[in-house]
Design a protein around this motif. Structure first.
Motif, PDB file in Angstrom:
ATOM      1  N   ASN A   1      40.786  39.308  49.419  1.00 53.07           N
ATOM      2  CA  ASN A   1      41.327  39.561  48.206  1.00 53.07           C
ATOM      3  C   ASN A   1      42.150  40.937  48.312  1.00 53.07           C
ATOM      4  O   ASN A   1      43.268  41.127  47.400  1.00 53.07           O
ATOM      5  N   LEU A   2      41.374  41.700  49.005  1.00 59.22           N
ATOM      6  CA  LEU A   2      42.335  43.405  49.035  1.00 59.22           C
ATOM      7  C   LEU A   2      41.952  43.607  50.344  1.00 59.22           C
ATOM      8  O   LEU A   2      41.320  43.323  51.091  1.00 59.22           O
TER       9      LEU A   2
ATOM     10  N   CYS B   1      32.881  43.409  37.523  1.00 55.93           N
ATOM     11  CA  CYS B   1      32.677  44.051  36.201  1.00 55.93           C
ATOM     12  C   CYS B   1      32.018  42.893  35.325  1.00 55.93           C
ATOM     13  O   CYS B   1      31.130  43.138  34.642  1.00 55.93           O
TER      14      CYS B   1
ATOM     15  N   GLN C   1      48.680  44.057  45.254  1.00 52.52           N
ATOM     16  CA  GLN C   1      48.036  43.510  46.298  1.00 52.52           C
ATOM     17  C   GLN C   1      48.036  41.882  45.917  1.00 52.52           C
ATOM     18  O   GLN C   1      48.371  41.051  46.738  1.00 52.52           O
ATOM     19  N   GLN C   2      47.738  41.743  44.846  1.00 55.66           N
ATOM     20  CA  GLN C   2      47.602  40.256  44.332  1.00 55.66           C
ATOM     21  C   GLN C   2      49.125  39.707  44.217  1.00 55.66           C
ATOM     22  O   GLN C   2      49.355  38.571  44.791  1.00 55.66           O
TER      23      GLN C   2
ATOM     24  N   ILE D   1      44.106  49.692  38.915  1.00 60.20           N
ATOM     25  CA  ILE D   1      44.286  48.145  38.530  1.00 60.20           C
ATOM     26  C   ILE D   1      45.695  47.979  38.920  1.00 60.20           C
ATOM     27  O   ILE D   1      46.118  46.736  39.531  1.00 60.20           O
TER      28      ILE D   1
ATOM     29  N   ARG E   1      28.377  43.936  33.605  1.00 64.50           N
ATOM     30  CA  ARG E   1      28.121  43.491  32.011  1.00 64.50           C
ATOM     31  C   ARG E   1      26.998  42.589  31.829  1.00 64.50           C
ATOM     32  O   ARG E   1      26.989  42.117  30.757  1.00 64.50           O
TER      33      ARG E   1
ATOM     34  N   TYR F   1      45.094  38.716  54.168  1.00 69.81           N
ATOM     35  CA  TYR F   1      45.208  37.743  53.023  1.00 69.81           C
ATOM     36  C   TYR F   1      45.286  36.439  53.238  1.00 69.81           C
ATOM     37  O   TYR F   1      44.586  35.551  52.443  1.00 69.81           O
TER      38      TYR F   1
ATOM     39  N   MET G   1      35.320  47.226  39.430  1.00 68.61           N
ATOM     40  CA  MET G   1      36.268  46.322  38.622  1.00 68.61           C
ATOM     41  C   MET G   1      35.936  44.926  39.146  1.00 68.61           C
ATOM     42  O   MET G   1      36.059  44.023  38.344  1.00 68.61           O
TER      43      MET G   1
ATOM     44  N   VAL H   1      47.039  49.128  41.901  1.00 69.49           N
ATOM     45  CA  VAL H   1      46.817  48.852  43.290  1.00 69.49           C
ATOM     46  C   VAL H   1      46.229  47.470  43.357  1.00 69.49           C
ATOM     47  O   VAL H   1      46.670  46.729  44.310  1.00 69.49           O
ATOM     48  N   ILE H   2      45.405  46.986  42.618  1.00 68.63           N
ATOM     49  CA  ILE H   2      44.577  45.775  42.750  1.00 68.63           C
ATOM     50  C   ILE H   2      45.862  44.646  42.571  1.00 68.63           C
ATOM     51  O   ILE H   2      46.058  43.658  43.312  1.00 68.63           O
TER      52      ILE H   2
ATOM     53  N   LYS I   1      35.830  32.129  46.015  1.00 69.32           N
ATOM     54  CA  LYS I   1      36.383  33.348  45.088  1.00 69.32           C
ATOM     55  C   LYS I   1      35.600  34.614  45.208  1.00 69.32           C
ATOM     56  O   LYS I   1      36.264  35.554  44.566  1.00 69.32           O
TER      57      LYS I   1
ATOM     58  N   LEU J   1      39.171  38.961  36.502  1.00 68.00           N
ATOM     59  CA  LEU J   1      38.296  40.121  36.660  1.00 68.00           C
ATOM     60  C   LEU J   1      38.995  41.321  36.254  1.00 68.00           C
ATOM     61  O   LEU J   1      38.382  42.202  35.460  1.00 68.00           O
ATOM     62  N   VAL J   2      40.339  41.700  36.655  1.00 69.99           N
ATOM     63  CA  VAL J   2      40.703  43.089  36.524  1.00 69.99           C
ATOM     64  C   VAL J   2      40.929  43.003  35.029  1.00 69.99           C
ATOM     65  O   VAL J   2      41.064  43.945  34.277  1.00 69.99           O
TER      66      VAL J   2
ATOM     67  N   ALA K   1      44.050  30.498  43.917  1.00 65.99           N
ATOM     68  CA  ALA K   1      42.873  30.286  43.008  1.00 65.99           C
ATOM     69  C   ALA K   1      42.446  31.821  43.055  1.00 65.99           C
ATOM     70  O   ALA K   1      41.720  32.334  42.008  1.00 65.99           O
ATOM     71  N   ARG K   2      42.175  32.028  44.218  1.00 64.51           N
ATOM     72  CA  ARG K   2      41.626  33.713  44.627  1.00 64.51           C
ATOM     73  C   ARG K   2      42.095  34.675  43.706  1.00 64.51           C
ATOM     74  O   ARG K   2      41.593  35.327  43.078  1.00 64.51           O
TER      75      ARG K   2
ATOM     76  N   SER L   1      39.808  41.314  32.404  1.00 70.02           N
ATOM     77  CA  SER L   1      38.688  41.446  31.455  1.00 70.02           C
ATOM     78  C   SER L   1      38.178  42.900  31.471  1.00 70.02           C
ATOM     79  O   SER L   1      37.865  43.672  30.862  1.00 70.02           O
ATOM     80  N   CYS L   2      37.989  43.772  32.807  1.00 68.64           N
ATOM     81  CA  CYS L   2      37.669  45.109  33.003  1.00 68.64           C
ATOM     82  C   CYS L   2      38.790  46.035  32.335  1.00 68.64           C
ATOM     83  O   CYS L   2      38.229  46.910  31.742  1.00 68.64           O
TER      84      CYS L   2
ATOM     85  N   HIS M   1      41.458  34.567  40.164  1.00 65.50           N
ATOM     86  CA  HIS M   1      40.056  35.007  39.973  1.00 65.50           C
ATOM     87  C   HIS M   1      40.023  36.298  39.788  1.00 65.50           C
ATOM     88  O   HIS M   1      39.316  37.147  38.939  1.00 65.50           O
ATOM     89  N   ILE M   2      40.573  37.212  40.781  1.00 66.49           N
ATOM     90  CA  ILE M   2      40.809  38.585  40.866  1.00 66.49           C
ATOM     91  C   ILE M   2      41.422  38.973  39.675  1.00 66.49           C
ATOM     92  O   ILE M   2      41.198  40.197  38.918  1.00 66.49           O
TER      93      ILE M   2
ATOM     94  N   GLN N   1      50.321  38.913  47.410  1.00 67.22           N
ATOM     95  CA  GLN N   1      49.957  37.490  47.868  1.00 67.22           C
ATOM     96  C   GLN N   1      50.783  36.415  47.541  1.00 67.22           C
ATOM     97  O   GLN N   1      51.029  35.350  47.968  1.00 67.22           O
TER      98      GLN N   1
END
Lengths: 129, 432
Positions: free
Chosen positions: A101-102, A122, B383-384, B377, A126, A96, A119, B379-380, A77, B406-407, B398-399, B409-410, B402-403, B387
């Motif tokens: 991921n991107l 992050c 893309q998710q 955010i 933190r 992909y 991001m 843009v990210i 991951k 992260l996004v 799962a990937r 939370s951020c 996860h992303i 997918q």
């Protein structure tokens, strides 16, 4: 607080310098590799919080690098960004499919790359490792 | 000198030296050598793009294309290639030298660059091999489905419609136009979470309205009790009206791109069909005046001619209905360019603002999340989303999860779910 670690993989030194500089400004510790094989060697020595990967490289291309990285335990991951000059839709889909991921098309604006990479780590920045 | 440019010039020198030493062996059939020369050109293309050295980028891009065709066997080697590529890379050497001297990116002699590009194009048989350009979407020039566009929609907007839509070519494809976009929505479209109304709303301000109707053939089948053994299959037809470029439509409607039918709006397209009753000759005479009046922007002549016909015939005839519609249409458009369409919404409201997430609604607005962060955010997440729509592979899901976490939370979004379907819905909600 741990400093987030990034690996920049690109066969062009100009591109490596460019991306490394941006990531350093974003607060990362940065290592560089010239191709996928060198990337795998460096990553085996410790692992990173983020990977920035080119596609078209000698020895081992970016797709194969990401595929092999994902097959490793604990790397399923970890954030991987593919950055390529290829703007075709099938390149993006291939990225992909192997586990990126991107996907960004070069050149990426420095501010955008800083925001995205921050991001994606992050939780590390933190101190939540 | 800018250190990045300096690095690019050093690297370009290395690549150019490699090319100079090896280009003469291009015809040797050594695939590894061709690959290495290709990569040298590819690397210079990438670097020149980063440092903004446009002339080098143009030349190396073309050279890369030629080498790519050669290495993949799409074209056969000939001696002229070596000569043309030497000329091309010699020009790159000159540009690198000039930049080293001046300490900055230099402008090239554009005519020279174009001559190099033309010479490479000839080798690639660009003119002959280039496939005939095709419209990237299904165009409906007749657009019978638009004839019933609700008058309430058409008269509520002010329109700067062209008389006819004209030819769409490769060159003008991305001009902004008024389009009607038809979704002939299959009954199972929601199975994969592909919601046409949502997809249309991604056009944002470019979307002017949405209109819905039941698909005509299906409606007939249902009412007649035919072709519907399972019961009432609902198949609807959704028409989106947008003022946008094709690339904007393509971006928003990515998941439907093979299913939609598009008509560039024009006044002619919206004109009613010719009525088929006893007054059709009168209608044709009137239309001659109307066409002439429209061509000359003579609103008065057009309205007089329509009103004249309406005075001659019974109000309930098909001809009268068509003429009345035409009159309202002509009045709505005023036959002249008017600044903008106003938004008009048919059955569904078009979301203009993303609904506030519960987290944001519950607490005070986040202090550190800037508009640029939000854009990143989006843009990210986009893309998710792509997918997830593309694949249901467990590792990929799962990937993405996860992303997303992260996004979230951020970016202080609501915590994302982990199943594919729920994540699709979550991203849609977060992206508004």
């Amino acid at each position: 607080m741990n400093q987030a670690r990034a690996l920049v993989i690109d066969d062009s030194k100009t591109v490596r310098v460019y991306h490394s500089q941006i990531l350093k400004e974003a607060g990362f510790y940065v290592d560089e590799a010239e191709n996928g094989m060198e990337g795998l060697e460096k990553e085996a020595a410790g692992g990173y919080d983020l990977y920035l990967v080119d596609i078209n490289m000698p020895v081992l291309d970016g797709y194969t690098f990401v595929e092999r990285l994902r097959a490793k335990e604990g790397r399923e991951k970890v954030p991987v960004i593919m950055i390529s000059t290829e703007a075709e839709n099938h390149d993006r889909k291939n990225g992909y499919a192997v586990g990126a991921n991107l996907y960004y098309v070069k050149p990426v604006r420095p501010d955008e790359l800083k925001r995205v990479t921050r991001m994606l780590v992050c939780d590390k920045i933190r101190g939540g490792r | 000198m800018n250190p990045l440019l300096e690095q690019f010039l050093i690297e370009a020198r290395e690549n150019l030296a490699f090319i100079e030493q090896n280009l003469q062996h291009l015809g040797s059939g050594d695939s590894e050598l061709i690959n290495a020369i290709f990569r040298a050109a590819h690397t210079m293309k990438g670097g020149s793009g980063i440092v903004g050295f446009e002339a080098i980028k143009s030349i190396t891009h073309r050279a890369e294309d030629l080498l790519d065709m050669l290495r993949s066997g799409k074209i056969a080697f000939n001696e002229r290639m070596v000569e043309v590529l030497f000329d091309a890379f010699d020009e790159v050497v000159d540009l690198v030298e000039a930049a080293e001297m001046s300490g900055d990116v230099v402008e090239a002699d554009e005519a020279k660059v174009q001559a190099i590009i033309r010479a490479i194009d000839e080798l690639m048989n660009k003119k002959e091999e280039r496939p005939v350009w095709k419209l990237p979407f299904k165009l409906d020039r007749e657009a019978a489905w638009l004839k019933g566009a609700p008058m309430s929609f058409l008269s509520a907007v002010t329109i700067d419609l062209p008389l006819s839509s004209g030819e769409i070519t490769e060159e003008n494809l991305n001009d902004e136009r008024l389009y009607a976009i038809l979704f002939d929505v299959a009954q199972d479209c929601m199975v994969y979470g592909n919601d046409p109304i949502y997809a249309l709303s991604l056009l944002g301000e470019k979307l002017l309205g949405i209109d819905m109707a039941m698909g005509r053939d299906e409606a007939k089948a249902i009412l007649s009790g035919f072709d519907d053994e399972e019961g009432l299959l609902l198949r609807s037809m959704i028409i989106g009206y947008a003022r946008a470029s094709w690339s904007e439509i393509e971006d928003a409607l990515y998941n439907f791109i093979d299913d939609i039918v598009i008509a560039p709006l024009s006044l002619e397209l919206l004109w009613p069909n010719e009525p088929s009753d006893a007054n059709v000759e009168l209608y044709r005479d009137m239309m001659e005046v109307v066409r002439d009046g429209v061509a000359h922007q003579d609103l008065q002549a057009v309205t007089e001619s329509i009103n004249h016909l309406l005075g001659l015939i019974e109000p309930q005839t098909a001809t009268a209905v068509a003429a009345q519609r035409l009159l309202r249409l002509v009045e709505a458009t005023q036959l002249r360019p008017i600044e903008a369409w106003q938004r008009h919404v048919g059955v569904h409201a078009v979301p203009t603002q993303p609904a506030p997430s519960t987290a944001e609604a519950a607490c005070e607005p986040p202090r550190e999340i800037t508009e640029s962060d939000r854009e990143t955010i989006r843009v990210i997440l986009k893309q998710q989303y792509e997918q997830l729509l593309e694949s249901s592979d467990a590792a990929l899901v799962a990937r993405v999860a996860h992303i997303c976490s992260l996004v979230a939370s951020c970016g202080r979004l609501t915590p994302p779910p982990t199943t594919r379907q729920e994540m699709i819905a979550w991203i849609e909600q977060e992206m508004g």
